[in-house]
Every structure is written in C-alpha cells, then in structure tokens.
Design an enzyme around this catalytic site. Structure first.
Site, PDB file in Angstrom:
ATOM      1  N   ASN A 200      11.451  11.350 -12.458  1.00 42.73           N
ATOM      2  CA  ASN A 200      11.247  12.717 -12.942  1.00 42.73           C
ATOM      3  C   ASN A 200      11.508  12.678 -14.442  1.00 42.73           C
ATOM      4  OD1 ASN A 200      11.258  15.405 -13.568  1.00 42.73           O
ATOM      5  ND2 ASN A 200      13.188  15.875 -12.530  1.00 42.73           N
ATOM      6  N   TRP A 201      10.422  12.677 -15.188  1.00 46.66           N
ATOM      7  CA  TRP A 201      10.567  12.519 -16.640  1.00 46.66           C
ATOM      8  C   TRP A 201      11.057  13.789 -17.329  1.00 46.66           C
ATOM      9  CZ3 TRP A 201       5.921   9.220 -18.887  1.00 46.66           C
ATOM     10  CH2 TRP A 201       6.037   7.902 -18.399  1.00 46.66           C
ATOM     11  N   LYS A 202      11.019  14.909 -16.616  1.00 47.41           N
ATOM     12  CA  LYS A 202      11.440  16.192 -17.222  1.00 47.41           C
ATOM     13  C   LYS A 202      10.621  16.452 -18.493  1.00 47.41           C
ATOM     14  CE  LYS A 202      15.807  15.484 -14.964  1.00 47.41           C
ATOM     15  NZ  LYS A 202      17.190  15.841 -14.807  1.00 47.41           N
TER      16      LYS A 202
ATOM     17  N   HIS B 159      13.006  21.941  -8.263  1.00 48.64           N
ATOM     18  CA  HIS B 159      14.053  21.209  -8.979  1.00 48.64           C
ATOM     19  C   HIS B 159      15.129  22.181  -9.461  1.00 48.64           C
ATOM     20  CE1 HIS B 159      16.110  18.834 -12.003  1.00 48.64           C
ATOM     21  NE2 HIS B 159      15.699  17.788 -11.321  1.00 48.64           N
TER      22      HIS B 159
ATOM     23  N   GLU C 166      16.710  22.420 -12.106  1.00 47.86           N
ATOM     24  CA  GLU C 166      16.530  22.955 -13.466  1.00 47.86           C
ATOM     25  C   GLU C 166      15.546  24.119 -13.464  1.00 47.86           C
ATOM     26  OE1 GLU C 166      15.694  19.209 -15.373  1.00 47.86           O
ATOM     27  OE2 GLU C 166      17.765  18.616 -14.993  1.00 47.86           O
TER      28      GLU C 166
ATOM     29  N   GLU D  43      19.577  16.672  -4.192  1.00 47.62           N
ATOM     30  CA  GLU D  43      20.103  16.496  -5.539  1.00 47.62           C
ATOM     31  C   GLU D  43      21.252  17.471  -5.796  1.00 47.62           C
ATOM     32  OE1 GLU D  43      16.981  14.511  -8.275  1.00 47.62           O
ATOM     33  OE2 GLU D  43      16.789  16.665  -8.450  1.00 47.62           O
TER      34      GLU D  43
ATOM     35  N   GLY E  83      22.053  14.519 -14.364  1.00 45.11           N
ATOM     36  CA  GLY E  83      22.158  14.325 -15.806  1.00 45.11           C
ATOM     37  C   GLY E  83      23.595  14.328 -16.311  1.00 45.11           C
TER      38      GLY E  83
ATOM     39  N   SER F 289      21.904  11.196 -11.229  1.00 41.44           N
ATOM     40  CA  SER F 289      22.533  10.062 -11.913  1.00 41.44           C
ATOM     41  C   SER F 289      22.432   8.747 -11.144  1.00 41.44           C
ATOM     42  CB  SER F 289      23.998  10.380 -12.250  1.00 41.44           C
ATOM     43  OG  SER F 289      24.075  11.514 -13.096  1.00 41.44           O
TER      44      SER F 289
ATOM     45  N   GLY G 267      16.021  10.670 -12.798  1.00 37.33           N
ATOM     46  CA  GLY G 267      15.745  11.320 -14.073  1.00 37.33           C
ATOM     47  C   GLY G 267      15.897  10.332 -15.220  1.00 37.33           C
ATOM     48  N   GLY G 268      17.053  10.342 -15.836  1.00 34.67           N
ATOM     49  CA  GLY G 268      17.319   9.533 -17.035  1.00 34.67           C
ATOM     50  C   GLY G 268      16.880   8.078 -16.920  1.00 34.67           C
TER      51      GLY G 268
HETATM   52  P1  PGA Z   1      19.238  12.288 -13.412  1.00 39.32           P
HETATM   53  O1  PGA Z   1      18.178  13.387 -12.922  1.00 39.32           O
HETATM   54  O2  PGA Z   1      18.859  11.009 -12.692  1.00 39.32           O
HETATM   55  O3  PGA Z   1      19.038  12.195 -14.887  1.00 39.32           O
HETATM   56  O4  PGA Z   1      20.576  12.764 -13.009  1.00 39.32           O
HETATM   57  C1  PGA Z   1      17.743  13.449 -11.602  1.00 39.32           C
HETATM   58  C2  PGA Z   1      16.813  14.604 -11.425  1.00 39.32           C
HETATM   59  O5  PGA Z   1      17.010  15.643 -12.078  1.00 39.32           O
HETATM   60  O6  PGA Z   1      15.844  14.535 -10.639  1.00 39.32           O
END
Ligand code: PGA
Length: 255
Positions: A13-15, A98, A100, A170, A176, A216, A237-238
């Site tokens: 998930n590149w956001k 998600h 966010e 999640e 994050g 994470s 994500g990251g």
């Molecule tokens: P993260 O993000 O791996 O950076 O914690 C995961 C996500 O939001 O899908």
C-alpha cells in the site's frame, strides 16, 4: 487449520507516495526480486501512478491495485474515481476501508460496504481493511469492533462474491508507528475474522479465505508474523516502498 487451502497474498500500500516516474523505477527494481514468488504479489498505488504501474508490471507476477474507489457509477462526485474507470484501464485490485480513509476522510462502515458492493459489481477484487484503534484495544472490544466492521462491510456479499475479497486485519495503533502487533495478537484477531466468515458463510469458505495482517510488517518481523496459522499474508505500507525489504517479505510468504 490448513493454510495450503488459501492463497498467500503480499500487497503493498503505497499510500500517497511515488510519482509516475518513481513508480516505473521502483517496479522495475522490484520485478526481478519478486519473480517466481510462491504467493500473490500486489502493489496498490495512487490513481495517478496507475498507468505507469500497469506498464512497468506488464509480463511480471506483480498485479496492480488502487487505494480507494467510489460507490457511484458516475456523477457529481468531484475528485472521485469509479469502479468502471478502474476496470476499463485494467486495474484488478482495490483497497477499501483503510483506517486512514476512516480517520481522515469520513469513511464509515456503511460507505465501506457501498464501495465493496460497487467494486464487486464492476468485477474488481477487494482488499478490505478492518482494525481497532488503540483505545478500543485497551477497552477490550477489539473482537467486537473487528466483527462489526467486517459484518457491515460484507452486507449483501454472496459466498461466490466472497472469493473476490481478502481481508487485511490492521490494528490502527500499529500502522506506520513501528509498533507491530505480536504474532499472537495478529493471529488471534485473524482467527476471529475467520470464525466470523464461517458463521456468515461456511467453514469451507472460511478455510479458503485469505486474511492478511498489516501494521508495521517489515523485513525483520515478517517471518514470525507470516508463520502464524491464521496469517495468510500482509498488507505492507512503509516497507513496500523499498524493493529489497518488500522482496524479503514476499519471500517469507512464499515459504
Ligand atoms: P505500515 O502501513 O506497514 O506502514 O504500518 C500498513 C498499512 O497502512 O496498510
């Protein structure tokens, strides 16, 4: 429970990261590193990067997704993108719900359900995100929250359609933040989701259903998380913004 009955899926998930040219460069770097993986590999990118991503991933085992979709077919929804627009350009996957989106953009369980319905109707495959916030975990209502989110998101979804959905558990406090759920915590909630799927559909559906963990997950902790019996992959994500790290996670899921 027999993990071999279901597909292992590692999705990035590149956001809101990477421009189109950066997208091309990163996918070109990733391709040889994840080639031959024994799991599904998906990268969910910002809308603007979709053409670059589809082009760069062509002929490889990387599939492309986006990070949201609107529920209407078309209309006066400034700034939004419909499912039909995505399928027409050949995007197979979409992340829905998600945290966010829930936290910053007013996403509710009801709008998540509407988006899921629209995505399925258009032939998209869905990565549905659920997860509790920190205070909900501290209040001891994690299972209730996750069951409620899942149940509402899946309203009106048939057992046949369920084959086009995977769920990513999640925990919001782990996204994050560098704070990962322990492998046991991840497995416990993934199991709660699987039990709910078997209540709503059938045991066979639940056994075949992919439940990812996200929050994470990285090159260091992925082995332990992915070794859990109910963790069938990860939403990353990251670490999905770094070719090496992402490929280590893909390899861990391929074991
Ligand atoms: P993260 O993000 O791996 O950076 O914690 C995961 C996500 O939001 O899908």
């Amino acid at each position: 429970m027999d993990k071999s009955k279901r597909a292992a899926v590692i999705a990035g998930n590149w956001k809101m990261n990477k421009t189109p040219s950066e997208t091309t460069a990163l996918i070109n770097e990733m391709k040889p590193l994840v080639a031959g993986a024994d799991c599904k590999v998906i990268l969910c990118v910002p809308y603007i990067d979709v053409f670059a991503a589809l082009d760069a991933a062509k002929g490889s085992n990387i599939e492309i997704g986006v990070e949201n979709v609107h529920w209407a077919e078309s209309g006066a929804f400034t700034g939004e993108v419909s499912a039909k627009m995505l399928t027409e350009v050949g995007v197979p996957y979409v992340i829905i719900g998600h945290s966010e989106r829930r936290q910053y953009f007013g996403e509710t369980d009801e709008t998540v359900n509407k988006r899921v319905r629209a995505a399925l109707d258009a032939g998209l495959k869905v990565i549905l995100c659920v997860g509790e916030r920190l205070e909900q975990r501290e209040q001891g209502v994690t299972d209730e929250v996750v069951r409620m989110q899942t149940k509402i998101a899946l309203q009106g979804v048939t057992s046949e359609e369920l084959k086009n959905i995977i769920i990513a558990y999640e925990p919001v406090w782990a996204i994050g933040t560098g704070k990962t759920a322990t492998p046991e915590q991840a497995n416990e909630v993934n199991h709660v989701i699987r039990v709910l799927i078997s209540e709503l559909y059938s045991k066979a559906d639940a056994d075949a259903f992919t439940v990812q963990y996200g929050g994470s997950m990285n090159a260091k902790n992925c082995d332990e998380l992915l070794a859990q019996p109910d963790v069938d992959g990860g939403l990353i994500g990251g670490a999905s913004l770094k070719a090496q790290d992402f490929s280590i996670i893909v390899k861990a899921a391929s074991k």
